[in-house]
Design a protein around this motif. Sequence first.
Motif, PDB file in Angstrom:
ATOM      1  N   GLY A  69       0.793  -1.226   0.000  1.00  0.00           N
ATOM      2  CA  GLY A  69       0.000   0.000   0.000  1.00  0.00           C
ATOM      3  C   GLY A  69       0.822   1.270   0.000  1.00  0.00           C
ATOM      4  N   GLU A  70       2.144   1.118  -0.028  1.00  0.00           N
ATOM      5  CA  GLU A  70       3.039   2.274   0.025  1.00  0.00           C
ATOM      6  C   GLU A  70       3.314   2.849  -1.368  1.00  0.00           C
ATOM      7  OE1 GLU A  70       4.181   3.684   2.783  1.00  0.00           O
ATOM      8  OE2 GLU A  70       3.204   2.198   4.073  1.00  0.00           O
ATOM      9  N   GLY A  71       3.926   4.021  -1.392  1.00  0.00           N
ATOM     10  CA  GLY A  71       4.392   4.617  -2.634  1.00  0.00           C
ATOM     11  C   GLY A  71       5.584   3.852  -3.186  1.00  0.00           C
ATOM     12  N   LYS A  72       5.980   4.186  -4.398  1.00  0.00           N
ATOM     13  CA  LYS A  72       6.983   3.427  -5.146  1.00  0.00           C
ATOM     14  C   LYS A  72       8.296   3.241  -4.389  1.00  0.00           C
ATOM     15  CE  LYS A  72       9.084   3.292  -9.781  1.00  0.00           C
ATOM     16  NZ  LYS A  72      10.511   3.186  -9.416  1.00  0.00           N
ATOM     17  N   GLU A  73       8.804   4.276  -3.767  1.00  0.00           N
ATOM     18  CA  GLU A  73      10.126   4.195  -3.137  1.00  0.00           C
ATOM     19  C   GLU A  73      10.154   3.203  -1.981  1.00  0.00           C
ATOM     20  OE1 GLU A  73      13.400   7.129  -0.945  1.00  0.00           O
ATOM     21  OE2 GLU A  73      11.742   7.994  -2.087  1.00  0.00           O
TER      22      GLU A  73
END
Length: 321
Positions: A298-302
């Motif tokens: 569920g996190e952003g790409k990084e």
Amino acid sequence: MSSHPILHANKTSPFGDLTPDEFYQKHQVLHTHSFISTNNKIKLYTQTWRPIAQSQAHPPCGVVAMIHGYASESGWVFETTAVAIAKLGFLVCAIDLPGHGRSEGPRGHIPSVTPVIDNCIQFFDEVRASNRHLPAFLYGESLGGAIAMFICLRQTGKWHGLVMNGAMCGVSRNFKPVWPLEKFLPAAAMLAPNWRVVVSGNLVDRSYKEKWKRELVRRCPRTKRVFEHPPASTALELLRVCEEVGRRCREVDLPLLVLHGEDDVVCDVESAELVYELAASTDKTLKVVPGMGHQLIGEGKEILEEGFEVIFSWLKGKIKK
């Protein structure tokens, strides 16, 4: 790391603009699915993924058995990680837990994890029986992480490693039922087992940081909002599971990877760290990811790529040994 398939999804489909078959073809993965009839007389949905390029000359490098969390299933968002692991050369298998996904059972009801453990073992044993020469690993997210640990303890010496990703080792103080409900939860579970418990915050909102992924999760035709507040009997069992994880983690004695989000407000990071410290394993790794919440996917790409690179590198490293 090659990009995780979730990075090509959109808010309406984990497959992006592709059909499921086009998605598997794009990632060069062979997908199969079927139902099994369990010893407790319910039908459960199962899936496998493996690289298309594998042949008799180039067999899978190992088996990874995956177990999803409470508000999830083996398909949809969770499936994108299965495809990512299959692309590494593994035969991946997963099962919809009872009452989840396409499996039979009252929606979201897990009054006891014991038959769930039995169900997982039944299916995973079938897969491993056809691949006896391959090293086998367990991978679990959230509640699935706790179930994976219990399977290892039940089947001592039969697994080559355990990955606990955001595992339910303890429920965060920020997510427990509001006081005094927690104190009276046993009585509530006995008198009204199907009553939906109001916890401190919504499970999907607390688990997936990116808004579009929360929308994607809620668009799953088999999950919807029924899982966002667990029935009283299930809530009580989840708390009991955490207690058992804390009590039995000292028995864990196989290669272990514990990966957890520093900002997890659903499953307690300190409890996960304690499981790592107390485990008897001599080969164990702990990675607490700064800025990560409950669901790595569920996190952003990084952050997503940082966390999954740890998992994928760990799995590949165990094959090379």
